[in-house]
Design a protein around this motif. Structure first.
Motif, mmCIF file in Angstrom:
data_model
loop_
_atom_site.group_PDB
_atom_site.id
_atom_site.type_symbol
_atom_site.label_atom_id
_atom_site.label_comp_id
_atom_site.label_asym_id
_atom_site.label_seq_id
_atom_site.Cartn_x
_atom_site.Cartn_y
_atom_site.Cartn_z
ATOM 1 N N ALA A 1 0.813 -1.218 0.000
ATOM 2 C CA ALA A 1 0.000 0.000 0.000
ATOM 3 C C ALA A 1 0.846 1.267 0.000
ATOM 4 O O ALA A 1 0.483 2.259 -0.598
ATOM 5 N N PHE A 2 1.967 1.237 0.690
ATOM 6 C CA PHE A 2 2.740 2.458 0.862
ATOM 7 C C PHE A 2 3.928 2.568 -0.080
ATOM 8 O O PHE A 2 4.681 3.512 -0.007
ATOM 9 N N GLY A 3 4.123 1.622 -0.955
ATOM 10 C CA GLY A 3 5.234 1.696 -1.889
ATOM 11 C C GLY A 3 6.401 0.873 -1.402
ATOM 12 O O GLY A 3 6.444 0.435 -0.265
ATOM 13 N N GLN A 4 7.316 0.658 -2.292
ATOM 14 C CA GLN A 4 8.499 -0.090 -1.927
ATOM 15 C C GLN A 4 9.709 0.639 -2.477
ATOM 16 O O GLN A 4 9.597 1.444 -3.381
ATOM 17 N N VAL B 1 10.885 5.780 -3.112
ATOM 18 C CA VAL B 1 9.714 5.050 -2.630
ATOM 19 C C VAL B 1 8.530 5.866 -3.120
ATOM 20 O O VAL B 1 8.425 7.050 -2.802
ATOM 21 N N PHE B 2 7.673 5.248 -3.939
ATOM 22 C CA PHE B 2 6.543 6.002 -4.453
ATOM 23 C C PHE B 2 5.382 5.086 -4.783
ATOM 24 O O PHE B 2 5.565 4.013 -5.347
ATOM 25 N N ASN B 3 4.196 5.531 -4.395
ATOM 26 C CA ASN B 3 2.941 4.889 -4.757
ATOM 27 C C ASN B 3 1.914 6.012 -4.812
ATOM 28 O O ASN B 3 1.731 6.728 -3.826
ATOM 29 N N SER C 1 -0.526 6.658 -1.954
ATOM 30 C CA SER C 1 -0.074 7.143 -0.645
ATOM 31 C C SER C 1 1.181 8.016 -0.810
ATOM 32 O O SER C 1 2.255 7.657 -0.347
ATOM 33 N N PRO C 2 1.019 9.169 -1.466
ATOM 34 C CA PRO C 2 2.195 10.016 -1.702
ATOM 35 C C PRO C 2 2.866 10.497 -0.417
ATOM 36 O O PRO C 2 4.065 10.764 -0.419
ATOM 37 N N GLU C 3 2.113 10.586 0.662
ATOM 38 C CA GLU C 3 2.699 11.043 1.924
ATOM 39 C C GLU C 3 3.761 10.080 2.455
ATOM 40 O O GLU C 3 4.559 10.432 3.314
ATOM 41 N N ASN C 4 3.798 8.865 1.935
ATOM 42 C CA ASN C 4 4.808 7.883 2.343
ATOM 43 C C ASN C 4 5.959 7.790 1.342
ATOM 44 O O ASN C 4 6.818 6.927 1.479
ATOM 45 N N ALA C 5 5.959 8.656 0.347
ATOM 46 C CA ALA C 5 7.004 8.626 -0.674
ATOM 47 C C ALA C 5 8.295 9.259 -0.156
ATOM 48 O O ALA C 5 8.274 10.074 0.768
ATOM 49 N N SER C 6 9.399 8.873 -0.778
ATOM 50 C CA SER C 6 10.688 9.500 -0.467
ATOM 51 C C SER C 6 11.621 9.339 -1.660
ATOM 52 O O SER C 6 11.490 8.397 -2.451
ATOM 53 N N PHE C 7 12.545 10.282 -1.775
ATOM 54 C CA PHE C 7 13.518 10.276 -2.856
ATOM 55 C C PHE C 7 14.898 10.571 -2.295
ATOM 56 O O PHE C 7 15.047 11.434 -1.432
ATOM 57 N N ASN C 8 15.882 9.869 -2.798
ATOM 58 C CA ASN C 8 17.269 10.070 -2.404
ATOM 59 C C ASN C 8 18.092 9.861 -3.670
ATOM 60 O O ASN C 8 18.444 8.729 -4.004
ATOM 61 N N ILE C 9 18.351 10.956 -4.400
ATOM 62 C CA ILE C 9 18.974 10.808 -5.716
ATOM 63 C C ILE C 9 20.212 11.689 -5.865
ATOM 64 O O ILE C 9 20.350 12.718 -5.206
ATOM 65 N N ASP C 10 21.093 11.247 -6.746
ATOM 66 C CA ASP C 10 22.317 11.960 -7.075
ATOM 67 C C ASP C 10 22.414 12.147 -8.577
ATOM 68 O O ASP C 10 21.965 11.287 -9.354
ATOM 69 N N ILE C 11 23.034 13.252 -8.966
ATOM 70 C CA ILE C 11 23.390 13.504 -10.355
ATOM 71 C C ILE C 11 24.889 13.765 -10.353
ATOM 72 O O ILE C 11 25.382 14.603 -9.578
ATOM 73 N N ALA C 12 25.613 13.048 -11.184
ATOM 74 C CA ALA C 12 27.064 13.200 -11.245
ATOM 75 C C ALA C 12 27.410 14.544 -11.891
ATOM 76 O O ALA C 12 27.130 14.769 -13.069
ATOM 77 N N THR D 1 12.146 15.247 2.232
ATOM 78 C CA THR D 1 11.702 15.160 3.622
ATOM 79 C C THR D 1 10.185 15.049 3.704
ATOM 80 O O THR D 1 9.650 14.655 4.730
ATOM 81 N N LYS D 2 9.504 15.418 2.575
ATOM 82 C CA LYS D 2 8.042 15.364 2.554
ATOM 83 C C LYS D 2 7.589 15.333 1.101
ATOM 84 O O LYS D 2 8.155 16.014 0.249
ATOM 85 N N VAL D 3 6.557 14.532 0.826
ATOM 86 C CA VAL D 3 5.956 14.490 -0.506
ATOM 87 C C VAL D 3 4.456 14.657 -0.330
ATOM 88 O O VAL D 3 3.848 14.027 0.538
#
Length: 178
Positions: free
Chosen positions: A20-23, A55-57, A60-71, A105-107
């Motif tokens: 339900a909350f994404g993986q 993490v995105f679904n 339930s966007p409130e449970n999403a998170s992103f941790n990304i890098d661009i070289a 920190t928040k979606v």
């Protein structure tokens, strides 16, 4: 003799909550394009695709998170002299700061679109930003995410004030997560 039946409902609840909350997903492809105006017109360029985890679904966007890098050292404009200059300590200083990093920190979902608020780090400067994005679930279960936003390069010590180069850079970021 102990029974394992009480464990089954807990395990089932764990599986359902993850569905339900994404993986956690990996960014599997994408692109990072930018444009900035300068005295002779507009400079278009690219960085390699973002890398990282998400993490995105949509349910339930409130449970999403992103941790990304661009070289940062993948900066390309089609002009080798300019690209070399932009990678120097005067601009991105890619030797010392190899990645541009965003960690949410928040979606939230607002007016049919999403917003990811988090910390954007370029060079040694970190600022809280809110990046608008759209998400589309593909038939193969992946999500196509896209965001267009503006960054003031001077806020992150990328170059100095210069009449030949505008301060605001428009970024178009795309990622497919799976």
């Amino acid at each position: 003799m102990r029974t394992r039946l009480p464990i089954i409902p807990i395990f089932f609840a764990f599986i359902v909550s993850n569905m339900a909350f994404g993986q956690t997903s990996k960014v599997i492809s994408g692109s990072t394009n930018f444009k900035v105006k300068y005295v002779l017109g507009t400079c278009d360029g690219t960085f390699d695709a973002p890398k990282g985890e998400a993490v995105f679904n949509e349910k339930s966007p409130e449970n999403a998170s992103f941790n990304i890098d661009i070289a940062a050292n993948t900066f390309k404009t089609g002009n080798n002299s300019r690209d070399k200059d932009m990678k120097s300590e005067k601009y991105f200083d890619v030797e010392k700061y190899p990645n541009i990093h965003f960690k949410s920190t928040k979606v939230e979902k607002r007016s049919g679109k999403y917003e990811a608020t988090g910390k954007l780090t370029i060079r040694d400067v970190t600022k809280t930003v809110t990046l608008p994005f759209e998400a589309k679930k593909n038939s193969d279960g992946t999500y196509a995410l896209s965001s267009t936003f503006e960054v003031n390069r001077l806020d992150y010590k990328v170059g100095t004030k210069d009449w030949k180069l505008k301060d605001v850079v428009t970024v178009d970021l795309k990622a497919v997560i799976k």
